[in-house]
Design a protein around this motif. Sequence first.
Motif, PDB file in Angstrom:
ATOM      1  N   ALA A  36      78.248  47.750 111.911  1.00 51.10           N
ATOM      2  CA  ALA A  36      76.916  47.198 111.640  1.00 51.10           C
ATOM      3  C   ALA A  36      76.009  47.335 112.859  1.00 51.10           C
ATOM      4  O   ALA A  36      74.826  47.682 112.730  1.00 51.10           O
ATOM      5  N   PHE A 102      77.029  46.749 104.813  1.00 52.69           N
ATOM      6  CA  PHE A 102      77.177  45.390 104.276  1.00 52.69           C
ATOM      7  C   PHE A 102      77.571  45.398 102.802  1.00 52.69           C
ATOM      8  O   PHE A 102      78.192  44.452 102.323  1.00 52.69           O
ATOM      9  N   TRP A 105      81.262  45.234 102.898  1.00 53.56           N
ATOM     10  CA  TRP A 105      81.822  44.161 103.713  1.00 53.56           C
ATOM     11  C   TRP A 105      83.137  43.633 103.155  1.00 53.56           C
ATOM     12  O   TRP A 105      83.969  43.086 103.893  1.00 53.56           O
ATOM     13  N   PRO A 459      76.677  38.436 104.019  1.00 57.79           N
ATOM     14  CA  PRO A 459      76.471  39.876 104.244  1.00 57.79           C
ATOM     15  C   PRO A 459      76.093  40.640 102.980  1.00 57.79           C
ATOM     16  O   PRO A 459      75.404  41.660 103.064  1.00 57.79           O
ATOM     17  N   VAL A 462      72.356  41.572 102.383  1.00 60.44           N
ATOM     18  CA  VAL A 462      71.631  42.521 103.226  1.00 60.44           C
ATOM     19  C   VAL A 462      71.041  43.687 102.423  1.00 60.44           C
ATOM     20  O   VAL A 462      69.853  44.019 102.596  1.00 60.44           O
TER      21      VAL A 462
END
Length: 506
Positions: A36, A102, A105, A459, A462
């Motif tokens: 990230a 993300f 994730w 996350p 995002v």
Amino acid sequence: MDFPILLTILLAPLVASLIIMFIPKDENILIKSIAAVGMFVALALSLYAYFAYNKDIGGLQFVFGHELPWIKDLGVTFFLAVDGISLPMLLLTNLIGFSAIFASWNVNNRPKEFFVLLLMLIAGVMGTFIAHDLFIFLLFYEVVVIPIYVLVIIWGSSKRVTKEYAGMKLTMYLLIGSGFLLVGVIALFVKTAAIAGHPDMSFTGMAMAAQQLGEFDQIWLFALMLFGFGSLISMWPFHSWSPDGYAGAPTAVSMIHAGVLKKIGGYGLIKIAVYMLPLGASFFAPYMAVLGVIGVAYAAMGAMAQKDLKYVVGYSSVSHMGYVILAVACLNVIGINGAVANMFAHGVMAALFFSMIGFIYEKTHTRWIPDMGGLARQTPRLAVGFMLAAMASLGLPGLVSFIPEFTIFIASFEVYGGVAVIGIAGIIITALYVLRAGANTLFGPPRPEYDHLEDIKGPEMVPLVVLGTVLVVGGCLPSLLFDMINSGVVPLHAAISDALQLGGKF
């Protein structure tokens, strides 16, 4: 010496992937955090470059390596630069790449290898947009193929088609297309070196020599490049790999694939094939327009027939790329402006769409539309993201895709008249399948078996925040995109026009 911003943008994901290689494989959060951070650096610098670019001057800016010979005997230099066409594509790559981190994730199956390959894939795509040397462009293009194949066959899904089949089909089409492209580039290099008296593989140097070629040479060379770039942009009838590739790929790869990988084809068609071989482009333009219109209508009807969400968006993507091909075939400022803007708009929309579909699949373990319904009540934030992408797909005014599509309709109707009407009618079919998919997935009576679902959070938000913001801001302030693109299209079109006039084709 000026700060090498493009080199830094390119190296950011590669350095992050190198660091991840030395991290223990069970440090999941650390691995994802480094990925990230690497993409955040690339995105932040891309945003800076975008707003620091001097549109009044235009041309190549943030130049790096134009005097740095790499293979002297072939005239290859590590030449990085951006203009008003390539800079939006670079920003698009990093917007989607950052969001894809993300969207992945929750990947816990061999995350170390996954994020290393994903970052390499993103860097490869970035390289094609900032390279101003044809050899370097091809080098980055080939770098993309291997990571995407491995990502699909290991982390892909296997519902309607096996991930191995999807990965192999995708890779074979990309390699076949790149094979034709490579033959065209080699032939073009030999001929341009003979004309110029010295080897030069920079875009500008090759274009100046290539535009002096006779009409016959330009036609057959353009045909090779049209096949190569057309396969990548999923031009009908070389499109069948695309929906299967989307369906078999993991969410992040679908986002990269639909969002920017296809755009390499459109970008190459404009910046290389049309720019360097304008007489060939003029000859094939009517045929490109017909193939674009067929792609719009055929893929839209294909999307109507699908019940798997990924296949709906996959065929929709093929249909939207038909508009890009139609716009390029206009060979005028309005059309090329619309083509580049539509690539940017579609990239953001498709990436958001696939990220939301990926979350739906993670939570419900299905993409089959008849098995869903009422999800808006159980996952309202996810529903917002899905419908935002859906509205952008059908060209809702106020979102980023409306003005580019409208621009394409104006340009194509002016040049091709009745043929363009068929393509314009495709928006009606698009509205039908998009609204039906949204209604059957998100609305209606909620299903009790999904009452336990958690909405996207942390996350997972995002992609919705980043890509959703771009969809809205780009729709409300289209000049942010069009002023940039126009600064690159106007000089390119002027060069094409001059070459066509000399060739008696304008």
